[in-house]
Design an enzyme around this catalytic site. Structure first.
Site, PDB file in Angstrom:
ATOM      1  N   THR B   1     -18.814 -11.220  71.560  1.00  0.00           N
ATOM      2  CA  THR B   1     -20.253 -10.956  71.483  1.00  0.00           C
ATOM      3  C   THR B   1     -20.897 -11.852  70.412  1.00  0.00           C
ATOM      4  O   THR B   1     -20.304 -12.065  69.369  1.00  0.00           O
ATOM      5  CB  THR B   1     -20.512  -9.493  71.091  1.00  0.00           C
ATOM      6  N   ARG B  29     -18.337  -2.908  84.444  1.00  0.00           N
ATOM      7  CA  ARG B  29     -18.610  -2.218  83.164  1.00  0.00           C
ATOM      8  C   ARG B  29     -19.814  -2.831  82.453  1.00  0.00           C
ATOM      9  O   ARG B  29     -19.942  -4.028  82.361  1.00  0.00           O
ATOM     10  CB  ARG B  29     -17.390  -2.297  82.246  1.00  0.00           C
ATOM     11  N   ILE B  30     -20.682  -1.981  81.968  1.00  0.00           N
ATOM     12  CA  ILE B  30     -21.841  -2.423  81.184  1.00  0.00           C
ATOM     13  C   ILE B  30     -21.574  -2.028  79.727  1.00  0.00           C
ATOM     14  O   ILE B  30     -21.217  -0.876  79.450  1.00  0.00           O
ATOM     15  CB  ILE B  30     -23.129  -1.726  81.663  1.00  0.00           C
ATOM     16  N   GLY B  31     -21.772  -2.950  78.792  1.00  0.00           N
ATOM     17  CA  GLY B  31     -21.561  -2.623  77.381  1.00  0.00           C
ATOM     18  C   GLY B  31     -22.885  -2.379  76.678  1.00  0.00           C
ATOM     19  O   GLY B  31     -23.904  -2.116  77.310  1.00  0.00           O
ATOM     20  N   ASP B  32     -22.881  -2.482  75.361  1.00  0.00           N
ATOM     21  CA  ASP B  32     -24.100  -2.217  74.585  1.00  0.00           C
ATOM     22  C   ASP B  32     -25.049  -3.409  74.543  1.00  0.00           C
ATOM     23  O   ASP B  32     -26.252  -3.267  74.359  1.00  0.00           O
ATOM     24  CB  ASP B  32     -23.706  -1.829  73.155  1.00  0.00           C
ATOM     25  N   THR B  51     -22.551  -5.542  67.524  1.00  0.00           N
ATOM     26  CA  THR B  51     -21.331  -6.019  68.192  1.00  0.00           C
ATOM     27  C   THR B  51     -20.202  -5.074  67.851  1.00  0.00           C
ATOM     28  O   THR B  51     -20.239  -4.388  66.843  1.00  0.00           O
ATOM     29  CB  THR B  51     -20.972  -7.439  67.726  1.00  0.00           C
ATOM     30  N   GLY B  52     -19.182  -5.021  68.752  1.00  0.00           N
ATOM     31  CA  GLY B  52     -18.028  -4.152  68.484  1.00  0.00           C
ATOM     32  C   GLY B  52     -17.720  -3.289  69.681  1.00  0.00           C
ATOM     33  O   GLY B  52     -17.786  -3.742  70.823  1.00  0.00           O
ATOM     34  N   GLU B  53     -17.409  -2.032  69.429  1.00  0.00           N
ATOM     35  CA  GLU B  53     -17.010  -1.129  70.495  1.00  0.00           C
ATOM     36  C   GLU B  53     -18.255  -0.599  71.216  1.00  0.00           C
ATOM     37  O   GLU B  53     -18.950   0.291  70.711  1.00  0.00           O
ATOM     38  CB  GLU B  53     -16.217   0.029  69.883  1.00  0.00           C
ATOM     39  N   GLY B  54     -18.550  -1.213  72.350  1.00  0.00           N
ATOM     40  CA  GLY B  54     -19.808  -0.950  73.046  1.00  0.00           C
ATOM     41  C   GLY B  54     -20.089   0.512  73.286  1.00  0.00           C
ATOM     42  O   GLY B  54     -21.209   0.982  73.073  1.00  0.00           O
TER      43      GLY B  54
END
Lengths: 195, 131
Positions: B1, B29-32, B51-54
């Site tokens: 990211t 999959r959709i992240g943050d 950024t990181g664990e969505g």
């Protein structure tokens, strides 16, 4: 009145503690190059929204970080990218997900904000919009790097989904972080094991 | 990211985030990163990119919360970033960068390092990875 302009960039949170000095140096050089790109744009009085798009395009184009070229791979070994952009004064925003042939997703997100009646387009709708807007499109293979093919193989062997900051226990040459049972959204990652 | 946040000479804030997501993620999959208010947010107070664990960033509506605690709790930018990283992530791991309309820059993370760089008009410039 404020103190003038300010800018920050990131390339991902979570780094393998044993990342080689050489790769750390490469990452810092890219971050410095992007900062300087943004600083000279701000000194030329470009607006904030233009500067963030300009800088993120540079980060997408360089394969060092996980975006654009150098993106992480899905369980099927493909690339599905996503991006968003937001302009503070009127809180206008645009976002795309699931794009796999758009060279710079952040610029497509901006076009969603400025040229569509919506704030978010995904997958085939986003790809159709990209064609309609005439943005640069490339083959999915452009985004796939050898490093990431290797990382995907290790992630599969470890039955893990690899965050930016967590590495599978299986021996990535630079891997060191022991990965405990990874939870995601409160569930154990192992539910993905069938993948 | 990857991400960038900027406040320009006229005090206008903007944020942008872009990613390939997680290695070995499920297709679809959709992240943050594309979710406004989670991975990206900008208003007339500040601009934030996460950024990181969505999944944790989404549940914590992390980017919007920085603006919210500035607006409703009167926190300064760095205090707002520190509060949100400390109080909104549960067990999640993430990092963020932020600027404010008065030309401040801040970042915070609870992961092992974050690739980041920041600069202000008065000459301050920093590029770093570790704490």
């Amino acid at each position: 009145m404020g103190r003038g302009w300010a800018i920050a960039v990131h390339g991902g949170a979570g780094v393998d503690p044993n990342l080689s000095q050489e790769r750390q140096e490469l990452a810092k050089q890219l971050l410095t190059r992007c900062l300087n790109l943004g600083i000279s744009a701000l000194r030329s009085s470009l607006s904030a929204i233009d500067v963030v798009e300009l800088v993120v395009r540079e980060l997408e184009t360089d394969p060092i970080f996980n975006s654009g070229r150098g993106s992480a791979l899905t369980a099927k070994g493909t690339v599905e990218m996503e991006a968003s952009i937001m302009d503070g004064p009127k809180r206008r925003c645009g976002a795309v997900s699931g794009v796999s042939t758009v060279k710079n997703p952040v610029s497509l997100a901006r076009l969603v904000m400025e040229k569509s009646p919506h704030s978010y387009l995904a997958f085939s709708g986003a790809e159709d919009f990209a064609k309609q807007q005439g943005v640069e499109m490339v083959d999915n293979g452009y985004f796939i790097t050898e490093d990431n093919v290797g990382m995907l193989k290790l992630a599969k062997e470890a039955n893990a989904i690899v965050f930016d900051y967590r590495m599978p226990t299986v021996g990535l040459e630079t891997c060191s972080a022991e990965v405990g049972p990874i939870l995601m959204n409160g569930l154990s990652i192992s539910i993905y094991a069938p993948e | 990211t990857v991400g960038c946040v900027v406040v320009d000479n006229e005090g206008r804030c903007a944020a942008a985030t872009s990613t390939g997501g997680l290695m070995n993620k499920m297709t679809g999959r959709i992240g943050d990163s594309p979710l406004i208010g989670a991975g990206t947010y900008a208003c007339d107070i500040c601009a934030v990119s996460c950024t990181g664990e969505g999944e944790a960033i989404i549940r914590g509506t992390l980017a919007r919360d920085v603006a919210a605690v500035m607006e409703y709790k009167g926190l300064g930018l760095q205090d707002a970033v520190d509060f949100v990283v400390k109080e909104r992530l549960d067990e999640g791991m993430a990092g963020m960068i932020a600027v404010s309309k008065i030309g401040e820059v801040a970042y915070g993370f609870n992961t092992t390092g974050m690739f980041r760089g920041c600069a202000t008009e008065d000459g301050y410039m920093e590029v770093g990875i570790w704490e």
